[in-house]
Design an enzyme around this catalytic site. Structure first.
Site, PDB file in Angstrom:
ATOM      1  N   SER A  59       0.789  -1.236   0.000  1.00 21.14           N
ATOM      2  CA  SER A  59       0.000   0.000   0.000  1.00 21.14           C
ATOM      3  C   SER A  59       0.819   1.284   0.000  1.00 21.14           C
ATOM      4  CB  SER A  59      -0.966   0.012   1.191  1.00 21.14           C
ATOM      5  OG  SER A  59      -2.025  -0.883   0.974  1.00 21.14           O
ATOM      6  N   LYS A  62       0.409   3.417  -3.026  1.00 19.55           N
ATOM      7  CA  LYS A  62      -0.789   4.239  -3.233  1.00 19.55           C
ATOM      8  C   LYS A  62      -0.459   5.731  -3.249  1.00 19.55           C
ATOM      9  CE  LYS A  62      -3.840   0.817  -1.074  1.00 19.55           C
ATOM     10  NZ  LYS A  62      -4.585   0.430   0.135  1.00 19.55           N
ATOM     11  N   TYR A 185      -3.354  -2.359 -10.322  1.00 18.74           N
ATOM     12  CA  TYR A 185      -3.236  -2.115  -8.884  1.00 18.74           C
ATOM     13  C   TYR A 185      -2.348  -3.164  -8.217  1.00 18.74           C
ATOM     14  CZ  TYR A 185      -4.601  -2.288  -3.962  1.00 18.74           C
ATOM     15  OH  TYR A 185      -4.580  -2.354  -2.590  1.00 18.74           O
ATOM     16  N   TYR A 234      -3.830   3.253   7.665  1.00 18.34           N
ATOM     17  CA  TYR A 234      -5.067   2.504   7.753  1.00 18.34           C
ATOM     18  C   TYR A 234      -5.964   3.110   8.838  1.00 18.34           C
ATOM     19  CZ  TYR A 234      -2.354  -0.850   5.010  1.00 18.34           C
ATOM     20  OH  TYR A 234      -1.577  -1.439   4.053  1.00 18.34           O
ATOM     21  N   VAL A 252       1.067  -3.791   4.031  1.00 15.53           N
ATOM     22  CA  VAL A 252       0.990  -5.036   4.795  1.00 15.53           C
ATOM     23  C   VAL A 252       2.234  -5.904   4.629  1.00 15.53           C
ATOM     24  CG1 VAL A 252      -1.523  -5.102   4.880  1.00 15.53           C
ATOM     25  CG2 VAL A 252      -0.309  -6.203   2.967  1.00 15.53           C
TER      26      VAL A 252
END
Length: 306
Positions: A59, A62, A185, A234, A252
């Site tokens: 992530s 992102k 993605y 998160y 993660v």
């Protein structure tokens, strides 16, 4: 380097309190005891642990894909498809997508990142992935690649993300078909880096892009850092902002980037980029040792930026 070495040694013990991500089979093979930290200023760096060990961005990417898409389309266009509001929900939640035909709340959750993947410049899946890898390569001044084993492992366990993508498509927020957006993605999440690379990426953000030739507007970089502060960790983001006070983004895999706009850590001064890797994660998805290290570091060196 005495104080920071003590923080690192004490924090490394925290790896025992986390577990590697098991829902992605390839990530379940990581060494839960691994922990490395790289801190980088414009003039020097401090590295603790094995900062050459490779892992995938997950992530953390992102932030980078958002910047590429926003620089290409402009913030106003991006916000037609993705908002910039925190949710307090888990990163793969679909609750808010199902109510009132909502667009994704921000690009740091899976729904927002899948939407951003569909908005990346390029006519093909390859072009869209390349738009981000080329951006990263300019920051790092080296080539990067997708870890195909991790990518295929994620692709074959992507039922939840595929469900998110179909809801996005049904609500009119995807600019490509479901499979293309999903594959872009997941390939971006599977880009291989090390802790030193993460620190360089964080330093790029800390200097507003002044330390390399990777093109991105200052406005987009500032919005990316604001998203990191409010949504980057998160559904622990609020507590992290309150008690650590640094723009940060986790994945993660155990990766974290953190940005110090202007600080002093041992002999490092000015803008500082921090990259960490500790694959033992908590229930939210953040590196247990990484969170502990950043909290102690911020307190010890008075880095709180709010």
């Amino acid at each position: 380097m005495k104080n920071i070495q003590i923080i690192y040694e004490n924090t490394k013990k925290m790896t025992q309190k986390g577990k590697v991500a098991s829902y992605i089979p390839a990530l379940a093979e990581a060494d839960s005891t691994a922990f490395s930290v790289s801190l980088m200023s414009m003039d020097d760096k401090i590295e603790l642990g094995d900062c050459t060990k490779t892992f995938t961005l997950q992530s953390v990417v992102k932030v980078l894909s958002f910047m590429v898409a926003a620089h290409h389309h402009g913030i106003e266009e991006i916000m037609r498809y993705v908002d910039v509001e925190p949710t307090g929900d888990s990163f793969n939640s679909i609750v808010r997508l199902e109510s009132n035909n909502n667009k994704p709340f921000n690009p740091m959750i899976n729904a927002g990142a899948i939407t951003i993947a569909s908005l990346l410049p390029g006519q093909s899946m390859f072009d869209k992935v390349k738009s981000v890898t080329s951006f990263i390569e300019k920051i790092l001044n080296k080539q990067v690649s997708v870890n195909n084993e991790v990518y295929m492992s994620e692709y074959h366990s992507a039922d939840y993300n595929r469900a998110i993508a179909y809801i996005l498509q049904a609500n009119g927020f995807l600019k490509s078909d479901v499979e293309e957006a999903l594959q872009v993605y997941l390939q971006l999440c599977s880009i291989s880096v090390n802790s030193s690379d993460l620190a360089k990426i964080a330093l790029y953000l800390a200097t507003n892009g002044q330390n390399c030739e990777a093109a991105c507007s200052k406005n987009v970089i500032n919005i990316a850092k604001a998203l990191m502060m409010t949504c980057g960790m998160y559904n622990f983001s609020g507590k992290f902002a309150a008690f650590v006070g640094l723009p940060a983004k986790s994945g993660v895999s155990g990766a974290i980037i953190a940005v110090v706009k202007d600080g002093e850590i041992e002999h490092l001064k000015g803008p500082i980029g921090i990259g960490l890797y500790g694959p033992a994660i908590d229930d939210v998805g953040n590196s247990v040792a990484g969170i502990d290290f950043l909290a102690k570091l911020s307190k010890q060196y008075d880095l709180f930026c709010l």
